[in-house]
Design a protein around this motif. Structure first.
Motif, PDB file in Angstrom:
ATOM      1  N   VAL A 192       0.833  -1.203   0.000  1.00  0.00           N
ATOM      2  CA  VAL A 192       0.000   0.000   0.000  1.00  0.00           C
ATOM      3  C   VAL A 192       0.867   1.253   0.000  1.00  0.00           C
ATOM      4  N   HIS A 193       1.786   1.349   0.940  1.00  0.00           N
ATOM      5  CA  HIS A 193       2.566   2.576   1.064  1.00  0.00           C
ATOM      6  C   HIS A 193       3.723   2.648   0.076  1.00  0.00           C
ATOM      7  N   ASP A 194       4.294   1.517  -0.298  1.00  0.00           N
ATOM      8  CA  ASP A 194       5.361   1.555  -1.304  1.00  0.00           C
ATOM      9  C   ASP A 194       4.812   1.952  -2.671  1.00  0.00           C
ATOM     10  N   SER A 195       3.629   1.452  -3.023  1.00  0.00           N
ATOM     11  CA  SER A 195       3.047   1.831  -4.313  1.00  0.00           C
ATOM     12  C   SER A 195       2.588   3.284  -4.298  1.00  0.00           C
ATOM     13  N   LEU A 196       2.082   3.745  -3.163  1.00  0.00           N
ATOM     14  CA  LEU A 196       1.731   5.157  -3.030  1.00  0.00           C
ATOM     15  C   LEU A 196       2.962   6.037  -3.219  1.00  0.00           C
ATOM     16  N   ALA A 197       4.049   5.674  -2.551  1.00  0.00           N
ATOM     17  CA  ALA A 197       5.277   6.468  -2.640  1.00  0.00           C
ATOM     18  C   ALA A 197       5.804   6.509  -4.067  1.00  0.00           C
ATOM     19  N   ALA A 198       5.771   5.365  -4.761  1.00  0.00           N
ATOM     20  CA  ALA A 198       6.267   5.314  -6.137  1.00  0.00           C
ATOM     21  C   ALA A 198       5.410   6.170  -7.062  1.00  0.00           C
ATOM     22  N   LEU A 199       4.095   6.112  -6.886  1.00  0.00           N
ATOM     23  CA  LEU A 199       3.188   6.897  -7.724  1.00  0.00           C
ATOM     24  C   LEU A 199       3.377   8.390  -7.492  1.00  0.00           C
ATOM     25  N   ILE A 200       3.483   8.778  -6.236  1.00  0.00           N
ATOM     26  CA  ILE A 200       3.674  10.190  -5.902  1.00  0.00           C
ATOM     27  C   ILE A 200       5.013  10.691  -6.429  1.00  0.00           C
ATOM     28  N   ARG A 201       6.058   9.890  -6.272  1.00  0.00           N
ATOM     29  CA  ARG A 201       7.383  10.284  -6.773  1.00  0.00           C
ATOM     30  C   ARG A 201       7.346  10.502  -8.285  1.00  0.00           C
ATOM     31  N   GLN A 202       6.690   9.600  -8.991  1.00  0.00           N
ATOM     32  CA  GLN A 202       6.608   9.704 -10.443  1.00  0.00           C
ATOM     33  C   GLN A 202       5.887  10.978 -10.870  1.00  0.00           C
ATOM     34  N   GLU A 203       4.773  11.286 -10.198  1.00  0.00           N
ATOM     35  CA  GLU A 203       4.000  12.463 -10.577  1.00  0.00           C
ATOM     36  C   GLU A 203       4.737  13.759 -10.250  1.00  0.00           C
ATOM     37  N   ILE A 204       5.443  13.797  -9.123  1.00  0.00           N
ATOM     38  CA  ILE A 204       6.181  15.009  -8.759  1.00  0.00           C
ATOM     39  C   ILE A 204       7.349  15.226  -9.707  1.00  0.00           C
ATOM     40  N   GLU A 205       8.051  14.165 -10.045  1.00  0.00           N
ATOM     41  CA  GLU A 205       9.167  14.302 -10.985  1.00  0.00           C
ATOM     42  C   GLU A 205       8.670  14.746 -12.354  1.00  0.00           C
ATOM     43  N   LYS A 206       7.523  14.228 -12.766  1.00  0.00           N
ATOM     44  CA  LYS A 206       6.955  14.635 -14.055  1.00  0.00           C
ATOM     45  C   LYS A 206       6.544  16.101 -14.017  1.00  0.00           C
ATOM     46  N   ALA A 207       5.907  16.526 -12.917  1.00  0.00           N
ATOM     47  CA  ALA A 207       5.483  17.919 -12.798  1.00  0.00           C
ATOM     48  C   ALA A 207       6.681  18.860 -12.764  1.00  0.00           C
ATOM     49  N   ALA A 208       7.757  18.430 -12.098  1.00  0.00           N
ATOM     50  CA  ALA A 208       8.943  19.275 -11.995  1.00  0.00           C
ATOM     51  C   ALA A 208       9.631  19.451 -13.344  1.00  0.00           C
TER      52      ALA A 208
END
Length: 276
Positions: A240-256
């Motif tokens: 649950v939390h590892d997949s959340l972290a990976a998804l959030i990291r991907q979206e923030i890096e894409k936005a940046a």
């Protein structure tokens, strides 16, 4: 159960308690006696057919005793779940990791921890032990909970648990977003933080993951008693939390990486939309 559901929904952000919860069975002897009688009855007949008089008679208590402790059967169902889970959490986690609802005179369950949050030095949320404790609290009364969860919708335990765990999962998401934003340049942080937390995307993500883990745990109550959720999910116990972290990291890096992202605070869609 409507009172209990409303209480869970109105607590706001989950709070880590400073005081130790006393989970001595003797302190809750009368409530436990009524609850255990109800469990035995549910295992023998549909819950909707069980009356307060039947619970009182099976427990050896007076009908007035039931109403002294519980407003109705639904409140008893919620109390027993919270007591079982809190007992397991208090035994397995140090006090500083336990999470409770905000104190309220209208919510006697606020004294019971309902969640545990373990954050490693790396910033990773490692909550596999919590999910193991939740799994055990359900599976030790497997036949009972299988019947209780056969009814879904407002006023049920299933609905209550979604309202209970949503604020904690949302707080985890906000923590993970803040952690990932902290890895970006100082110029980008403010715009990214506003963009990632200022819309309904965080609520959607919290609702999705709360519903996902609860539905899976409830569904597995129909499996044979030899199957244990906490054991079967290894090595994906922190999914649950590892997949959340990976998804959030991907979206923030894409936005940046998007041109002019630092000039567009608050702009954009859901903070954790599916990858393009």
């Amino acid at each position: 159960m409507e009172t209990a559901v409303a209480s869970a929904a109105s607590t706001g952000r989950a709070q880590t308690s400073r005081s130790r919860c006393r989970m001595s069975p003797k302190r809750y002897e009368a409530k436990l006696r009524l609850a255990e009688a109800f469990v035995r009855l549910v295992e023998a007949m549909p819950a909707e057919r069980i009356t307060v008089n039947m619970i009182a008679e099976a427990s050896g208590k007076h009908r007035k005793t039931f109403y002294y402790h519980f407003a109705d059967k639904e409140q008893l169902v919620v109390w027993l779940f919270r007591y079982d889970l809190a007992s397991g959490l208090a035994d397995k986690f140090p006090e500083d990791l336990l999470v409770r609802e905000q104190d309220s005179p209208d919510n006697p369950l606020a004294e019971f921890p309902f969640y545990a949050r373990r954050i490693e030095e790396s910033g990773r949320i490692y909550n596999a032990p919590f999910f193991a404790a939740l799994s055990y609290s359900l599976e030790k009364r497997r036949a009972y909970y299988r019947r209780i969860f056969s009814t879904r919708g407002p006023g049920t335990l299933d609905f209550y648990l979604h309202q209970l765990f949503f604020p904690a999962i949302k707080e985890d998401i906000l923590f993970l977003i803040d952690r990932e934003i902290g890895r970006q340049s100082a110029v980008e942080r403010k715009a990214l933080r506003e963009r990632m937390t200022s819309n309904a995307g965080v609520d959607f993500l919290a609702e999705f993951y709360t519903g996902a883990f609860l539905s899976r745990f409830v569904e597995r109550l129909n499996y044979t008693s030899a199957r244990r959720t906490a054991r079967d999910i290894i090595p994906f116990e922190n999914v649950v939390h590892d997949s959340l972290a990976a998804l959030i990291r991907q979206e923030i890096e894409k936005a940046a990486r998007e041109p002019g992202s630092e000039d567009r605070p608050g702009k954009g869609g859901a903070p954790c939309a599916s990858p393009a």
